[in-house]
Design a protein around this motif. Sequence first.
Motif, PDB file in Angstrom:
ATOM      1  N   ALA A  62       0.836  -1.201   0.000  1.00  0.00           N
ATOM      2  CA  ALA A  62       0.000   0.000   0.000  1.00  0.00           C
ATOM      3  C   ALA A  62       0.873   1.254   0.000  1.00  0.00           C
ATOM      4  N   SER A  63       1.950   1.227   0.752  1.00  0.00           N
ATOM      5  CA  SER A  63       2.842   2.390   0.798  1.00  0.00           C
ATOM      6  C   SER A  63       3.515   2.639  -0.543  1.00  0.00           C
ATOM      7  N   HIS A  64       3.850   1.560  -1.277  1.00  0.00           N
ATOM      8  CA  HIS A  64       4.357   1.732  -2.653  1.00  0.00           C
ATOM      9  C   HIS A  64       3.324   2.475  -3.491  1.00  0.00           C
ATOM     10  N   LEU A  65       2.098   1.950  -3.475  1.00  0.00           N
ATOM     11  CA  LEU A  65       1.039   2.487  -4.335  1.00  0.00           C
ATOM     12  C   LEU A  65       0.712   3.936  -3.999  1.00  0.00           C
ATOM     13  N   HIS A  73       9.689   3.217   4.251  1.00  0.00           N
ATOM     14  CA  HIS A  73      10.939   3.070   4.997  1.00  0.00           C
ATOM     15  C   HIS A  73      10.681   2.366   6.336  1.00  0.00           C
ATOM     16  N   MET A  74       9.654   2.799   7.039  1.00  0.00           N
ATOM     17  CA  MET A  74       9.330   2.239   8.346  1.00  0.00           C
ATOM     18  C   MET A  74       8.993   0.748   8.231  1.00  0.00           C
ATOM     19  N   HIS A  75       8.150   0.390   7.291  1.00  0.00           N
ATOM     20  CA  HIS A  75       7.672  -0.997   7.219  1.00  0.00           C
ATOM     21  C   HIS A  75       8.681  -1.948   6.585  1.00  0.00           C
ATOM     22  N   THR A  76       9.522  -1.467   5.699  1.00  0.00           N
ATOM     23  CA  THR A  76      10.585  -2.354   5.214  1.00  0.00           C
ATOM     24  C   THR A  76      11.584  -2.619   6.338  1.00  0.00           C
ATOM     25  N   LEU A 110      -2.023  -9.344  -1.392  1.00  0.00           N
ATOM     26  CA  LEU A 110      -1.420  -8.247  -2.155  1.00  0.00           C
ATOM     27  C   LEU A 110      -2.386  -7.737  -3.231  1.00  0.00           C
ATOM     28  N   ALA A 111      -3.075  -8.642  -3.902  1.00  0.00           N
ATOM     29  CA  ALA A 111      -4.055  -8.229  -4.915  1.00  0.00           C
ATOM     30  C   ALA A 111      -5.188  -7.431  -4.275  1.00  0.00           C
ATOM     31  N   LEU A 112      -5.663  -7.894  -3.114  1.00  0.00           N
ATOM     32  CA  LEU A 112      -6.717  -7.162  -2.411  1.00  0.00           C
ATOM     33  C   LEU A 112      -6.207  -5.799  -1.945  1.00  0.00           C
ATOM     34  N   THR A 113      -4.975  -5.747  -1.476  1.00  0.00           N
ATOM     35  CA  THR A 113      -4.376  -4.478  -1.063  1.00  0.00           C
ATOM     36  C   THR A 113      -4.381  -3.491  -2.217  1.00  0.00           C
ATOM     37  N   ILE A 151      -3.458   1.114   6.897  1.00  0.00           N
ATOM     38  CA  ILE A 151      -2.219   1.596   6.283  1.00  0.00           C
ATOM     39  C   ILE A 151      -2.525   2.704   5.282  1.00  0.00           C
ATOM     40  N   ASN A 152      -3.651   2.633   4.610  1.00  0.00           N
ATOM     41  CA  ASN A 152      -4.024   3.729   3.718  1.00  0.00           C
ATOM     42  C   ASN A 152      -4.258   5.018   4.511  1.00  0.00           C
ATOM     43  N   THR A 153      -4.840   4.903   5.690  1.00  0.00           N
ATOM     44  CA  THR A 153      -5.012   6.070   6.554  1.00  0.00           C
ATOM     45  C   THR A 153      -3.664   6.622   6.991  1.00  0.00           C
TER      46      THR A 153
END
Length: 172
Positions: A62-65, A73-76, A110-113, A151-153
């Motif tokens: 989601a952060s990529h998109l 950075h935080m989640h990786t 991932l597809a649903l994300t 995560i979108n929020t």
Amino acid sequence: MTTNTITTDADVNTAIAAAEAARARLDFARSAPKVFRAVVGLDAAAREGLDPALVELIQIRASHLNHCAYCLHMHTNDARKAGESEDRLHMVAVWREARHFFTPEEQAALALTEAVTLVADAGVPDTVYAEAAAHFDDGELAHVLALILTINTWNRVALSTGKVAGTDERNG
């Protein structure tokens, strides 16, 4: 010709500090503490019962998109600390071309994300939803959806308030 090359940790820290100073905006947690705590609570509740590796993969995708460098950075980093491989981390953005790095359950998540994050583009296609529902029971699927929403929020909060990649206020 000059190049701006960051070569040391001190250079990185200086660059981060300069970026933070240049993008100083509202401190969301301080300015709306009840709202901030509510999102933290939603985040914690969404994770319950989910595999931590899956949680990070969803948050990374989601952060990529959303082009959220702060959250990416935080989640990786969180994924690495939890033992995630560099190979898988590098493949998240192109998971469809590298399916063999991910389980069928992870692929469905991932597809649903992607569908939920980009919901304005095409909604959530029935095939994407059905694939996710085939891999998760109703409770798990509800938690996966809640995590995607959370995560979108967070991405939108970070982007709107000018959060700078390389800073992580959870540690300070």
